[in-house]
Scaffold this active site. Structure first.
Site, mmCIF file in Angstrom:
data_model
loop_
_atom_site.group_PDB
_atom_site.id
_atom_site.type_symbol
_atom_site.label_atom_id
_atom_site.label_comp_id
_atom_site.label_asym_id
_atom_site.label_seq_id
_atom_site.Cartn_x
_atom_site.Cartn_y
_atom_site.Cartn_z
ATOM 1 N N TYR A 1 0.851 -1.192 0.000
ATOM 2 C CA TYR A 1 0.000 0.000 0.000
ATOM 3 C C TYR A 1 0.884 1.237 0.000
ATOM 4 O O TYR A 1 1.863 1.316 0.723
ATOM 5 C CB TYR A 1 -0.924 0.009 1.220
ATOM 6 C CG TYR A 1 -1.839 -1.185 1.253
ATOM 7 C CD1 TYR A 1 -2.631 -1.483 0.157
ATOM 8 C CD2 TYR A 1 -1.886 -2.016 2.362
ATOM 9 C CE1 TYR A 1 -3.456 -2.583 0.158
ATOM 10 C CE2 TYR A 1 -2.714 -3.124 2.376
ATOM 11 C CZ TYR A 1 -3.501 -3.408 1.269
ATOM 12 O OH TYR A 1 -4.310 -4.504 1.273
ATOM 13 N N HIS B 1 -6.412 2.122 -0.525
ATOM 14 C CA HIS B 1 -6.266 2.097 0.941
ATOM 15 C C HIS B 1 -6.412 3.491 1.523
ATOM 16 O O HIS B 1 -5.699 3.855 2.448
ATOM 17 C CB HIS B 1 -4.934 1.455 1.344
ATOM 18 C CG HIS B 1 -5.083 0.326 2.306
ATOM 19 N ND1 HIS B 1 -4.714 0.414 3.625
ATOM 20 C CD2 HIS B 1 -5.578 -0.922 2.157
ATOM 21 C CE1 HIS B 1 -4.976 -0.730 4.235
ATOM 22 N NE2 HIS B 1 -5.510 -1.561 3.368
HETATM 23 MG MG MG Z 1 -8.843 -2.918 1.182
#
Ligand code: MG
Length: 403
Positions: A161, A211
């Protein structure tokens, strides 16, 4: 009238099968009927001891002696009887009981939970897997590996992320943390997704998870720039605090949108569902209180033409994955199921854990949730009190950011 079957005991198990993201909380509800019990997921890996305490000290004393048949009534009362409500700790505790009661009801009726919900609308649930890589070529290589295993839906990320960057312009004395640069992120992800799409063609379904790391206006542009690459969905492109911005994304592009793993209460979906601002509800089922809450949200979404995509990463317990699958098999508006691929230890610890073949997850047709739990094996894998690193996220100037 026959005496009701009641909750005689509640046992809460903590287990860690790998890293800190696998600190599972499994609830076992034991009934007055000899041999009859149910399992539920109450997993909140980052605050697992708080959930344990909520169950053992607060929820358990309330539910002991209650009639196991009254799932809805117990769910509704559990939501309010602490007065302060709608938090992830309490909701996970409630889910542990709720899912276990669905499991028990299925065992009593000799039916899988999907039958209790209304029966199957499909034989198996299509799942997506996670492909990552350090650069676009490595992501592509991993996408191809999943294609060879029969996956048709694949999430593509690069550098985890936030997309880790080697060079970052930090101030002197910047504190340690998991740094990321939102502006570089959008540039790099666009490059990666364009590269993967140009090599795999149009047949494979690609997904991407932001995210909730971008500023709202950067997200609007990112969703628009991604439109030509025809994603199956773009996930959590905004934070729950910024959901009104979905109106702006909708105005500029038709990139399908998934949202909501951080939501706590089904009513948080109202704006997004009723204004048709998203395409998939992405609920973490235990975070919202269990199967009862998810069933209600699925029906709400169905009325508005919005599909389900329950959260199913490695920090959902195997019992939670089983609950996801029963909802998937029933829900007329099922969209897709996230899947994390457990190792053999987890399959040994949770007999009956759903299996995935050729990109589809299949049930085992046993009554209830169809999953069991080896307490003896689990006792050899106690959780550790480590502090998570990846959630100590920082922007280039060192300030804290959403993980
Ligand atoms: Mg997710």
């Amino acid at each position: 009238m026959a005496k009701p079957v009641v909750i005689e005991d509640v046992k809460t198990f903590l287990v860690q099968t790998a890293g800190p993201g696998t600190r599972f909380i499994i609830v076992k509800v034991i009934t007055s009927e000899p041999g009859l019990y149910g399992l539920g997921c109450a997993t909140f890996t980052q605050r697992f001891r708080a959930v344990y305490a909520a169950i053992e000290h607060h929820v358990k004393p309330f539910v002991i002696g209650k009639d196991v048949s009254r799932i809805e009534e117990l769910f509704q009362m559990n939501l309010v009887n602490g007065y302060w409500r709608n938090g992830p700790v309490l909701n996970n505790a409630i889910s542990g009981i709720d899912e276990a009661l669905w499991d028990i009801k299925g065992k009593m009726a000799n039916m899988p939970v999907y039958d209790l919900l209304g029966g199957k609308t499909r034989e198996a649930a299509a799942v997506y897997a996670h492909a990552d890589g350090r650069d676009p070529q490595e992501v592509l290589d991993n996408v191809r590996k999943f294609q060879e295993q029969g996956y048709h839906y694949i999430r593509v990320q690069m550098g985890g992320y936030g997309g880790k960057q080697d060079t970052m312009h930090r101030p002197e004395g910047a504190l340690p943390g998991a740094y990321f640069d939102p502006r570089a992120y959008t540039r790099n992800m666009l490059r990666m997704i364009e590269y993967v799409r140009s090599h795999v063609g149009d047949e494979v379904e690609l997904l991407h998870d932001v995210h909730e790391r971008l500023s709202p206006i950067d997200t609007v542009k990112f969703a628009k720039d991604l439109e030509p690459y025809n994603l199956f969905f773009l996930e959590d492109s905004l934070a729950p605090e910024d959901i009104e911005w979905f109106r702006h994304i909708r105005k500029v592009c038709a990139t399908p949108l998934a949202m909501g793993e951080l939501f706590n209460n089904p009513r948080e979906w109202r704006l997004l569902i009723e204004e048709r601002l998203i395409d998939f509800i992405r609920m973490h089922v235990s975070q919202m209180g269990g199967i009862t809450a998810a069933r209600n949200a699925a029906i709400h979404a169905q009325i508005y033409g919005i599909r389900t995509a329950w959260h199913g990463p490695g920090d959902t317990s195997p019992v939670g994955h089983a609950a996801n699958l029963h909802l998937d098999l029933w829900a007329p508006n099922f969209g897709i199921q996230e899947w994390c691929r457990f190792d053999n230890l987890v399959y040994d610890m949770f007999p009956g854990l759903p299996v995935v073949r050729n990109g589809y997850m299949y049930p085992n047709d046993r009554p209830g949730l169809g999953i069991d739990f080896d307490e003896n094996l689990a006792s050899k894998y106690p959780p550790k009190d480590e502090v998570d690193w990846w959630t100590q996220t920082r922007l280039p100037d060192g300030s804290p950011a959403r993980p």
